[in-house]
Design a protein around this motif. Structure first.
Motif, PDB file in Angstrom:
ATOM      1  N   THR A  73       0.869  -1.175   0.000  1.00 28.81           N
ATOM      2  CA  THR A  73       0.000   0.000   0.000  1.00 28.81           C
ATOM      3  C   THR A  73       0.904   1.222   0.000  1.00 28.81           C
ATOM      4  O   THR A  73       1.684   1.424   0.928  1.00 28.81           O
ATOM      5  CB  THR A  73      -0.914   0.004   1.234  1.00 28.81           C
ATOM      6  N   ILE A  74       0.818   2.027  -1.064  1.00 32.34           N
ATOM      7  CA  ILE A  74       1.767   3.118  -1.282  1.00 32.34           C
ATOM      8  C   ILE A  74       1.013   4.440  -1.384  1.00 32.34           C
ATOM      9  O   ILE A  74       0.015   4.545  -2.105  1.00 32.34           O
ATOM     10  CB  ILE A  74       2.579   2.885  -2.573  1.00 32.34           C
ATOM     11  N   ASP A  75       1.494   5.442  -0.669  1.00 37.72           N
ATOM     12  CA  ASP A  75       0.898   6.779  -0.691  1.00 37.72           C
ATOM     13  C   ASP A  75       1.965   7.812  -1.020  1.00 37.72           C
ATOM     14  O   ASP A  75       2.921   7.996  -0.259  1.00 37.72           O
ATOM     15  CB  ASP A  75       0.249   7.102   0.658  1.00 37.72           C
ATOM     16  N   GLY A  76       1.790   8.497  -2.164  1.00 41.27           N
ATOM     17  CA  GLY A  76       2.684   9.569  -2.556  1.00 41.27           C
ATOM     18  C   GLY A  76       4.028   9.100  -3.061  1.00 41.27           C
ATOM     19  O   GLY A  76       4.393   7.927  -2.953  1.00 41.27           O
ATOM     20  N   GLY A  77       4.778  10.043  -3.663  1.00 39.22           N
ATOM     21  CA  GLY A  77       6.119   9.756  -4.120  1.00 39.22           C
ATOM     22  C   GLY A  77       6.164   9.177  -5.525  1.00 39.22           C
ATOM     23  O   GLY A  77       5.200   9.221  -6.282  1.00 39.22           O
ATOM     24  N   THR A  78       7.321   8.603  -5.855  1.00 35.92           N
ATOM     25  CA  THR A  78       7.529   7.953  -7.145  1.00 35.92           C
ATOM     26  C   THR A  78       7.845   6.486  -6.904  1.00 35.92           C
ATOM     27  O   THR A  78       8.738   6.155  -6.130  1.00 35.92           O
ATOM     28  CB  THR A  78       8.687   8.612  -7.917  1.00 35.92           C
ATOM     29  N   VAL A  79       7.100   5.619  -7.574  1.00 43.76           N
ATOM     30  CA  VAL A  79       7.225   4.178  -7.381  1.00 43.76           C
ATOM     31  C   VAL A  79       8.017   3.578  -8.531  1.00 43.76           C
ATOM     32  O   VAL A  79       7.739   3.855  -9.699  1.00 43.76           O
ATOM     33  CB  VAL A  79       5.832   3.522  -7.319  1.00 43.76           C
ATOM     34  N   THR A  80       9.021   2.762  -8.192  1.00 43.26           N
ATOM     35  CA  THR A  80       9.759   1.995  -9.197  1.00 43.26           C
ATOM     36  C   THR A  80       9.489   0.520  -8.954  1.00 43.26           C
ATOM     37  O   THR A  80       9.711   0.003  -7.856  1.00 43.26           O
ATOM     38  CB  THR A  80      11.268   2.268  -9.116  1.00 43.26           C
ATOM     39  N   LYS A  92       5.285   6.912   1.167  1.00 36.76           N
ATOM     40  CA  LYS A  92       5.207   5.929   2.246  1.00 36.76           C
ATOM     41  C   LYS A  92       4.721   4.603   1.682  1.00 36.76           C
ATOM     42  O   LYS A  92       3.875   4.568   0.797  1.00 36.76           O
ATOM     43  CB  LYS A  92       4.259   6.410   3.346  1.00 36.76           C
ATOM     44  N   ILE A  93       5.265   3.502   2.229  1.00 34.08           N
ATOM     45  CA  ILE A  93       4.876   2.175   1.782  1.00 34.08           C
ATOM     46  C   ILE A  93       4.662   1.274   2.984  1.00 34.08           C
ATOM     47  O   ILE A  93       5.435   1.307   3.942  1.00 34.08           O
ATOM     48  CB  ILE A  93       5.934   1.581   0.828  1.00 34.08           C
ATOM     49  N   VAL A  94       3.598   0.494   2.950  1.00 35.90           N
ATOM     50  CA  VAL A  94       3.305  -0.506   3.978  1.00 35.90           C
ATOM     51  C   VAL A  94       3.127  -1.842   3.265  1.00 35.90           C
ATOM     52  O   VAL A  94       2.406  -1.917   2.263  1.00 35.90           O
ATOM     53  CB  VAL A  94       2.028  -0.154   4.769  1.00 35.90           C
ATOM     54  N   THR A  95       3.786  -2.886   3.749  1.00 37.18           N
ATOM     55  CA  THR A  95       3.712  -4.180   3.092  1.00 37.18           C
ATOM     56  C   THR A  95       3.077  -5.226   3.999  1.00 37.18           C
ATOM     57  O   THR A  95       3.293  -5.234   5.207  1.00 37.18           O
ATOM     58  CB  THR A  95       5.113  -4.676   2.688  1.00 37.18           C
ATOM     59  N   THR A  96       2.284  -6.089   3.389  1.00 34.96           N
ATOM     60  CA  THR A  96       1.716  -7.251   4.061  1.00 34.96           C
ATOM     61  C   THR A  96       1.858  -8.437   3.110  1.00 34.96           C
ATOM     62  O   THR A  96       2.287  -8.291   1.973  1.00 34.96           O
ATOM     63  CB  THR A  96       0.231  -7.037   4.413  1.00 34.96           C
ATOM     64  N   THR A  97       1.483  -9.612   3.588  1.00 31.79           N
ATOM     65  CA  THR A  97       1.531 -10.807   2.748  1.00 31.79           C
ATOM     66  C   THR A  97       0.176 -11.036   2.095  1.00 31.79           C
ATOM     67  O   THR A  97      -0.851 -11.059   2.777  1.00 31.79           O
ATOM     68  CB  THR A  97       1.926 -12.040   3.582  1.00 31.79           C
ATOM     69  N   ALA A 207      17.576 -18.454   4.536  1.00 30.04           N
ATOM     70  CA  ALA A 207      16.159 -18.087   4.537  1.00 30.04           C
ATOM     71  C   ALA A 207      16.000 -16.800   3.750  1.00 30.04           C
ATOM     72  O   ALA A 207      16.962 -16.039   3.572  1.00 30.04           O
ATOM     73  CB  ALA A 207      15.627 -17.906   5.958  1.00 30.04           C
ATOM     74  N   THR A 208      14.801 -16.548   3.258  1.00 31.13           N
ATOM     75  CA  THR A 208      14.465 -15.261   2.650  1.00 31.13           C
ATOM     76  C   THR A 208      13.484 -14.547   3.574  1.00 31.13           C
ATOM     77  O   THR A 208      12.649 -15.183   4.222  1.00 31.13           O
ATOM     78  CB  THR A 208      13.833 -15.441   1.262  1.00 31.13           C
ATOM     79  N   PHE A 209      13.597 -13.226   3.636  1.00 33.07           N
ATOM     80  CA  PHE A 209      12.739 -12.471   4.543  1.00 33.07           C
ATOM     81  C   PHE A 209      12.587 -11.045   4.062  1.00 33.07           C
ATOM     82  O   PHE A 209      13.327 -10.572   3.194  1.00 33.07           O
ATOM     83  CB  PHE A 209      13.312 -12.488   5.976  1.00 33.07           C
ATOM     84  N   SER A 210      11.597 -10.359   4.619  1.00 31.54           N
ATOM     85  CA  SER A 210      11.415  -8.932   4.378  1.00 31.54           C
ATOM     86  C   SER A 210      11.023  -8.277   5.695  1.00 31.54           C
ATOM     87  O   SER A 210      10.698  -8.958   6.674  1.00 31.54           O
ATOM     88  CB  SER A 210      10.347  -8.671   3.315  1.00 31.54           C
ATOM     89  N   ILE A 211      11.037  -6.950   5.706  1.00 33.04           N
ATOM     90  CA  ILE A 211      10.770  -6.187   6.926  1.00 33.04           C
ATOM     91  C   ILE A 211       9.498  -5.375   6.750  1.00 33.04           C
ATOM     92  O   ILE A 211       9.312  -4.701   5.730  1.00 33.04           O
ATOM     93  CB  ILE A 211      11.943  -5.246   7.244  1.00 33.04           C
ATOM     94  N   ASP A 212       8.616  -5.468   7.729  1.00 37.01           N
ATOM     95  CA  ASP A 212       7.395  -4.666   7.764  1.00 37.01           C
ATOM     96  C   ASP A 212       7.220  -4.216   9.211  1.00 37.01           C
ATOM     97  O   ASP A 212       6.878  -5.025  10.083  1.00 37.01           O
ATOM     98  CB  ASP A 212       6.195  -5.491   7.298  1.00 37.01           C
ATOM     99  N   SER A 213       7.469  -2.940   9.486  1.00 37.16           N
ATOM    100  CA  SER A 213       7.426  -2.438  10.866  1.00 37.16           C
ATOM    101  C   SER A 213       6.048  -2.583  11.492  1.00 37.16           C
ATOM    102  O   SER A 213       5.908  -2.587  12.711  1.00 37.16           O
ATOM    103  CB  SER A 213       7.875  -0.972  10.905  1.00 37.16           C
ATOM    104  N   GLY A 214       5.008  -2.722  10.675  1.00 37.98           N
ATOM    105  CA  GLY A 214       3.655  -2.878  11.206  1.00 37.98           C
ATOM    106  C   GLY A 214       3.225  -4.318  11.377  1.00 37.98           C
ATOM    107  O   GLY A 214       2.099  -4.586  11.805  1.00 37.98           O
ATOM    108  N   TYR A 215       4.116  -5.243  11.092  1.00 40.18           N
ATOM    109  CA  TYR A 215       3.755  -6.663  11.171  1.00 40.18           C
ATOM    110  C   TYR A 215       3.641  -7.127  12.627  1.00 40.18           C
ATOM    111  O   TYR A 215       4.492  -6.807  13.456  1.00 40.18           O
ATOM    112  CB  TYR A 215       4.807  -7.499  10.454  1.00 40.18           C
ATOM    113  N   VAL A 216       2.597  -7.883  12.926  1.00 36.26           N
ATOM    114  CA  VAL A 216       2.421  -8.464  14.257  1.00 36.26           C
ATOM    115  C   VAL A 216       2.129  -9.951  14.099  1.00 36.26           C
ATOM    116  O   VAL A 216       1.535 -10.381  13.109  1.00 36.26           O
ATOM    117  CB  VAL A 216       1.279  -7.782  15.046  1.00 36.26           C
ATOM    118  N   THR A 217       2.549 -10.721  15.084  1.00 38.35           N
ATOM    119  CA  THR A 217       2.308 -12.157  15.078  1.00 38.35           C
ATOM    120  C   THR A 217       0.916 -12.455  15.610  1.00 38.35           C
ATOM    121  O   THR A 217       0.188 -11.558  16.031  1.00 38.35           O
ATOM    122  CB  THR A 217       3.359 -12.870  15.939  1.00 38.35           C
TER     123      THR A 217
END
Length: 230
Positions: A73-80, A92-97, A207-217
């Motif tokens: 989910t992306i708000d504003g800026g330039t996306v590549t 700003k970008i927020v990522t989920t699975t 392992a492969t992984f990514s970071i999402d500061s809003g992610y909760v278990t």
């Protein structure tokens, strides 16, 4: 007869030249789920690797990536658009699975086929068995091997969102679980990373992984550990 053959031969050469001058097809990386009005892209349009999308200050996008199963989910800026995720400058970008849309084969429509109500394009995505990604809430995670690598243990971290994996950091760690060092380059949210732990016996845990500061278990807390396996 001879004149007709010459004309036919010349036409064939022109057709071959036209094909050689045609631009190479760019791979589709994902599908736009939502797009605010006024953008150069629309919902249910595919995005291509290397494509840039200007959102301005108030533009909004939601993109589902085929290979990494990330929903951004992306708000504003330039996306590549990348292979596995987007790079956003000035926004700003927020990522989920996105488990619902992540399948070996997906159906999507391009902007042209949507407007024409015509054919549906089938997109064969990355086999999810080859991409089992963990998500953590912190940018300096711990890496926990399933076994007991003998020391000294080396940590190697790669960023995968490039044509070739890019080395981010490599060095020795004193103990396991191995912490990503505080003096190493800061990891970015939304990008796909690969970690490798190698003990003295040569066994590599990865392992492969990514970071999402809003992610909760499921327990309601954040995640700071990536499990790595041989």
């Amino acid at each position: 007869m001879r004149r007709g053959l010459v004309t036919l031969f010349a036409g064939a050469l022109l057709a071959i030249a036209a094909q050689s001058d045609a631009p190479a097809q760019t791979a589709a990386a994902g599908l736009i789920k939502q797009a605010s009005a006024g953008l150069p892209v629309k919902a249910f349009e595919q995005v291509m690797i290397g494509q840039t999308i200007p959102l301005g200050t108030s533009g909004h996008l939601k993109i589902s990536y085929y290979t990494s199963c990330l929903l951004e989910t992306i708000d504003g800026g330039t996306v590549t658009i990348g292979s596995f995720s987007s790079r956003v400058s000035g926004g700003k970008i927020v990522t989920t699975t996105d488990t619902k849309s992540c399948h070996p084969t997906q159906i999507a429509t391009t902007a042209s086929t949507s407007e024409a109500g015509a054919a549906i394009e089938r997109v064969v995505a990355f086999d999810p068995r080859d991409w089992t990604e963990a998500t953590v809430s912190v940018n300096r995670p711990l890496f926990q091997p399933s076994g007991s690598p003998t020391g000294p243990v080396k940590l190697r971290l790669l960023m995968l969102d490039d044509p070739q994996p890019k080395l981010v950091w490599e060095g020795a760690v004193k103990s396991v679980p191995a912490a990503y060092p505080s003096n190493a380059p800061k990891l970015q949210e939304g990008l796909p990373y690969k970690v490798e732990l190698m003990g003295a016996d040569g066994t590599i845990y990865t392992a492969t992984f990514s970071i999402d500061s809003g992610y909760v278990t499921e327990s309601g807390g954040g995640a700071n550990t990536v499990a790595v396996n041989p």
